[in-house]
Enzyme design. Structure first.
Site, PDB file in Angstrom:
ATOM      1  N   LYS A 148     -15.116  -7.071  -8.184  1.00  0.00           N
ATOM      2  CA  LYS A 148     -14.355  -8.089  -8.915  1.00  0.00           C
ATOM      3  C   LYS A 148     -14.001  -9.136  -8.030  1.00  0.00           C
ATOM      4  O   LYS A 148     -13.964 -10.102  -8.247  1.00  0.00           O
ATOM      5  CB  LYS A 148     -13.229  -7.265  -9.459  1.00  0.00           C
ATOM      6  CG  LYS A 148     -12.748  -7.980 -10.683  1.00  0.00           C
ATOM      7  CD  LYS A 148     -11.716  -7.346 -11.467  1.00  0.00           C
ATOM      8  CE  LYS A 148     -11.178  -7.992 -12.694  1.00  0.00           C
ATOM      9  NZ  LYS A 148     -10.278  -7.199 -13.445  1.00  0.00           N
ATOM     10  N   ASP A 149     -13.447  -8.887  -6.876  1.00  0.00           N
ATOM     11  CA  ASP A 149     -12.845  -9.811  -5.848  1.00  0.00           C
ATOM     12  C   ASP A 149     -14.219 -10.741  -5.630  1.00  0.00           C
ATOM     13  O   ASP A 149     -13.831 -12.079  -5.169  1.00  0.00           O
ATOM     14  CB  ASP A 149     -12.337  -9.287  -4.392  1.00  0.00           C
ATOM     15  CG  ASP A 149     -10.858  -8.766  -5.089  1.00  0.00           C
ATOM     16  OD1 ASP A 149     -10.230  -7.831  -4.242  1.00  0.00           O
ATOM     17  OD2 ASP A 149     -10.328  -8.913  -6.361  1.00  0.00           O
ATOM     18  N   HIS A 157       0.696  -1.383   0.169  1.00  0.00           N
ATOM     19  CA  HIS A 157       0.082   0.048   0.161  1.00  0.00           C
ATOM     20  C   HIS A 157       0.777   1.270   0.032  1.00  0.00           C
ATOM     21  O   HIS A 157       0.197   2.518  -0.271  1.00  0.00           O
ATOM     22  CB  HIS A 157      -1.078  -0.176   1.156  1.00  0.00           C
ATOM     23  CG  HIS A 157      -2.260  -0.884   0.864  1.00  0.00           C
ATOM     24  ND1 HIS A 157      -3.289  -0.812   1.255  1.00  0.00           N
ATOM     25  CD2 HIS A 157      -2.385  -2.123   0.259  1.00  0.00           C
ATOM     26  CE1 HIS A 157      -4.167  -1.777   0.825  1.00  0.00           C
ATOM     27  NE2 HIS A 157      -3.630  -2.365   0.367  1.00  0.00           N
ATOM     28  N   GLU A 177       3.386 -34.037  -1.386  1.00  0.00           N
ATOM     29  CA  GLU A 177       2.061 -33.630  -1.901  1.00  0.00           C
ATOM     30  C   GLU A 177       2.408 -32.923  -3.394  1.00  0.00           C
ATOM     31  O   GLU A 177       3.677 -32.409  -3.409  1.00  0.00           O
ATOM     32  CB  GLU A 177       1.498 -32.680  -0.959  1.00  0.00           C
ATOM     33  CG  GLU A 177       0.715 -33.545   0.104  1.00  0.00           C
ATOM     34  CD  GLU A 177      -0.421 -34.230  -0.354  1.00  0.00           C
ATOM     35  OE1 GLU A 177      -0.413 -35.326  -0.723  1.00  0.00           O
ATOM     36  OE2 GLU A 177      -1.760 -33.569  -0.530  1.00  0.00           O
ATOM     37  N   SER A 237      -0.671  -0.764  -5.907  1.00  0.00           N
ATOM     38  CA  SER A 237      -0.460  -2.120  -6.906  1.00  0.00           C
ATOM     39  C   SER A 237      -0.002  -1.418  -8.236  1.00  0.00           C
ATOM     40  O   SER A 237      -0.064  -0.343  -8.641  1.00  0.00           O
ATOM     41  CB  SER A 237      -2.075  -2.766  -7.028  1.00  0.00           C
ATOM     42  OG  SER A 237      -2.296  -3.218  -6.302  1.00  0.00           O
TER      43      SER A 237
END
Lengths: 277, 421, 194
Positions: free
Chosen positions: B247-248, B219, B291, B223
């Site tokens: 959107k998220d 922040h 895994e 971004s």
């Protein structure tokens, strides 16, 4: 500086891997890996379908009851199923009294203590007990089975590649030893040829030897294949008793989420409608 | 830091006003993820994966804390306690399968998030710290996942622990004492299981802390975006709320749909059947594999088959495996191109899509296959490319590459018109 | 061009602003729907997360036990465990039954008749929790040779509570009679408790 060290490190790791690749190539050429005998004779599980297959599948209770009969009369002599309790058989459609009777009538009893002398004793099982093991411990189990340990069957369907079709194939897959099988791969004492088993020779003698080994209460003809199929279905239930609840919850969650995704998509498009991006 | 045109927090509701005057949490949230945080308007769906990673972490923490109410960390009881959860605990099967597959989905999301960073140059100045913190999170995730997989005490749990702790014995002199110190014994046993349970419970909260630092560091500059061109004017951005919250939200719907499909309809697809067999220290499984999210690293570990002078191949493998992650820390200083986004770096793009991605897929395949013949060879060649890509190719490419012309601004890239003065 | 951009951004901001200022508008419906649907989902997920703390199936299975009482002679009692608590199953002698019935109900701290505490036709079978209602100690009197207190029933050594042959508090600090759990004779010789 960072770039120099990185460059040298890169040269070293990448370089030494290329060198190693060279060695590997040389070995592959001079001593090519031979296909193993197992890979030549091993068979993959037969294609067999069960009622519980697929996202809509569910257990056939009648089949599970038949499978329980096969398990209790054939398999339970040597195999434990320690993670399943008699009360769990309610899912097979049995009533409380029927379950009590199954528990009480189980061939093996539950370890307990003589209340007067304190010596080890046994008592008949009740509904809340887990299914008692045929042997008191692994050492006794091996002693009774030519040093082979019959695995616990509670999770066998999930613990083997191929699941229920593998179990079915294994049970019906015993075959005469092929003439082409090399001598060192032939079953020794106490082993039996079964191409569905990973090493081709399994310590378990064929458990289903003849039709009608078990008499089904619902009248179904107990062929070897039928018994194998029923017990495989039962073992699937034993490993995954919550499968039906899981699939039902899955469809509810999926429908909820499809609507959720649609709503959030429309919300997103509405908000961004006039914003070029 | 924010942009000067950021919306100011103006609480409408009197209760919010009251709270904010006494504890500035409402304005903090508003400025961090609310209407007061401007974000580039051109982010694509690859930018959804950071939030999804946070969601995956929360899912793991919640399901994990609840599972810990029923799990019993004893070598005799652990396996049965997990089956108790699956069979007797109300909804226990859902919690276990959600936690088990949640770990896989956490890695899927984080890997896509990392690949976004690699392709779009998110690690470049001034965002190096975010990248470094991210690599730390990734390492913590790997440690957490490894310890978590040991807890059910199945065959793969035990033998995986045996193999991974065995790495340390490759270190000369201090290796074996270190390994015994880690295990609290000579082999994975009660002491190891107990401490892995304790640390597995702890580490996710450490991850949470580093995630907070990671987002805080983000922040400061804000971004990046698919063009790699920094924000210049107000028309380059939109407020995080409602644009990216919406959107998220949509991205969350897609993520949860796929997660539900696997968790409810194929819960054991990503796992290994051998872990449904109780651990047996006297019987080694035919093929010990970790895994899926560890497969590429496992391939690098096993790729070294030839000793180098006095360094045994086993030790080389261990060093290379850790090195393959450690080199990520240096990426901001290895890739010196002033152009951030792969979209405008044609040579970089080729090496990324035709070099790095196939190499990692091949490494993953080699990691799960038995360590024989052609799988070793492929692993060696792909491993060589991996190290060459980051340590040799990228530094050279970033210096000699002819990059494409960048758009003047985000607004221009998106609308075709230059931004208002 | 500058004005077009400014106008565009102004209408955008004004749209965002008016959505907040004017309250619910038709265009807001989708957002409210999405958030509400999410809330439904959150509640639906919260249910199993809370329900998992309820007793698991194996604990619920032991919520009731069956006790074979055929071996208990009149005057004898056994101690058993039910839901992890001690339970006394006592076969009262006819004298003990008579003694219990003789007591004036009004004089009891916790008035109950023996009939209220036992099953019809089986007043000699006294099933009570072995937990003193004062502070929870296990009273004496069930096993052979244990002190039965002044009223021939049970005696709690912790603070001196005396219970009679019907398990009722007669002397001492306990406020209530020994608790009678839900029980039933499922056959002549088997009692189901719980």
């Amino acid at each position: 500086m960072v770039r120099l060290i990185a460059f040298l490190a890169g040269l070293f790791f990448a370089g030494w891997l290329i060198v190693s690749a060279g060695f590997t190539t040389y070995e592959m050429i001079t001593e090519p890996a031979q296909p193993t005998v197992e890979s030549k004779f091993h068979k993959y599980p037969k294609a067999v379908s069960f009622a519980h297959d697929g996202p809509f599948g569910s257990y056939d209770k009648a089949q599970l009851q038949r499978g329980l009969k096969v398990f209790s009369e054939v398999c339970a002599a040597c195999h434990s199923m320690k993670l399943v309790a008699f009360r769990d058989f309610e899912a097979l459609g049995y009533s409380e009294d029927e379950i009590k009777a199954i528990a009480k009538g189980w061939k093996t009893e539950v370890p307990s203590i003589n209340p007067e002398t304190g010596e080890a004793a046994t008592r008949p099982a009740i509904a809340s007990d887990k299914i008692p093991s045929p042997y008191p411990n692994d050492v006794a189990a091996r002693a009774a089975n030519n040093n082979a340990l019959p695995p616990d069957l509670s999770l066998i369907v999930k613990a083997r590649e191929g699941g229920a079709p593998y179990i079915y194939s294994l049970l019906t897959g015993y075959a005469p030893v092929p003439a082409a099988l090399p001598k060192e791969n032939r079953p020794g004492v106490g082993l039996h040829y079964n191409p569905y088993f990973h090493s081709l020779n399994i310590a378990m003698a064929p458990p289903l030897t003849a039709d009608d080994q078990v008499t089904y209460d619902d009248g179904t003809k107990a062929t070897k294949s039928q018994m194998a199929k029923d017990v495989s279905a039962f073992l699937t239930w034993a490993a995954e008793p919550k499968m039906e609840a899981r699939k039902t919850a899955g469809w509810s969650a999926l429908i909820f989420l499809i609507i959720f995704t649609a709503l959030t998509y429309l919300s997103y498009r509405t908000i961004w409608a006039d914003k070029k991006h | 830091m924010s942009f000067p045109w950021a919306n100011e927090y103006k609480p409408q509701h009197p209760v919010m006003q009251w709270v904010d005057e006494r504890l500035p949490l409402p304005r903090f949230v508003y400025n961090a993820i609310g209407g007061g945080y401007p974000v580039p308007r051109n982010l694509n769906y690859f930018w959804n994966f950071g939030v999804l990673a946070g969601v995956a972490l929360v899912i793991q923490i919640i399901t994990g804390i609840i599972l810990a109410m029923h799990y019993y960390a004893s070598v005799d009881g652990a396996f049965n306690s997990v089956e108790h959860i699956m069979r007797d605990v109300n909804g226990g099967w859902f919690l276990r399968y959600a936690h088990m597959n949640g770990a896989s989905f956490f890695f899927i999301v984080v890997y896509i998030h990392i690949f976004r960073g690699l392709y779009f140059g998110s690690y470049k100045a001034p965002r190096e710290m975010i990248w470094l913190l991210g690599v730390v999170i990734f390492l913590l995730m790997m440690a957490t996942a490894f310890m978590g997989y040991v807890l059910p005490w199945g065959q793969m749990s035990f033998w995986g622990a045996q193999v991974i702790t065995g790495f340390f014995s490759a270190i000369p002199v201090v290796g074996e004492p270190l390994r015994q110190w880690l295990l609290g014994g000579f082999a994975p046993d009660q002491a190891a299981l107990n401490r892995f349970f304790s640390l597995h419970y702890l580490l996710p909260f450490v991850i949470l802390g580093v995630v907070i630092l990671h987002v805080w560091a983000l922040h400061i500059p804000g971004s990046s975006n698919p063009t790699g061109v920094e924000v210049k004017t107000e028309s380059d951005t939109v407020p995080f709320h409602p644009y990216y919250t919406a959107k998220d939200g949509f991205g969350l719907g897609v993520f949860l749909t796929i997660f539900v499909l696997v968790t409810f309809f194929a819960p054991n697809m990503l796992g290994h059947p051998d872990n449904y067999i109780p651990a047996n220290p006297l019987s080694t499984p035919a093929h010990i594999v970790p895994e899926w999210y560890f497969w590429p690293f496992y391939a690098i570990l096993r790729a070294f088959t030839v000793d180098f002078l006095f360094i045994p191949a086993k030790l080389l493998g261990v060093i290379a495996m850790f090195g393959s992650i450690a080199l990520l820390f240096f990426l901001p200083w290895l890739d010196t191109s002033p152009v951030r986004s792969g979209n405008y770096r044609p040579l970089f793009k080729k090496f990324f899509w035709f070099g790095l991605i196939p190499c990692i897929i091949i490494l993953a395949i080699c990691g799960v296959k038995p360590a024989e013949g052609k799988w070793i060879l492929l692993g060696q060649l792909a491993g060589a490319y991996y190290f060459a890509h980051f340590l040799i190719i990228l530094p050279i490419v970033s210096r000699i590459e002819k990059t494409e012309a960048l758009p003047n601004s985000i607004t221009e890239a998106v609308t075709g018109q230059p931004a208002a003065a | 061009m500058a004005t077009v951009e400014q106008a565009e951004s102004m209408t955008e901001t004004s749209k965002v602003e008016t959505l907040g200022e004017e309250g619910v508008r038709r265009r807001d419906f989708i957002h409210i729907a999405a958030v509400s649907w999410a809330g439904v989902g959150a509640a639906a997920v919260a249910l199993p997360l809370v329900n998992q703390m309820n007793p698991s199936a194996d604990v619920r299975a032991l919520a009731s036990i069956e006790v074979d009482v055929s071996a208990i002679e009149p005057g004898q009692a056994i101690k058993t465990s039910w839901r992890k608590q001690p339970v006394f199953v006592r076969n009262l002698t006819p004298a003990e039954v008579a003694e219990a019935n003789k007591v004036a109900i009004g004089s009891l701290r916790d008035p109950q008749t023996l009939a209220e505490r036992t099953k019809p036709g089986k007043e000699n079978w006294l099933v009570t929790l072995g937990v003193c209602t004062h502070l929870g100690c296990v009273p004496l009197g069930a096993a052979a040779g244990e002190v039965k207190g002044e009223f021939g029933g049970y005696f709690c050594p912790c603070h001196g509570s005396h219970y009679d042959t019907a398990g009722r508090i007669r002397k001492g600090p306990a406020p209530l009679n020994l608790e009678v759990p839900e029980f039933a004779f499922i056959s002549d010789t088997v009692v189901k408790i719980g």
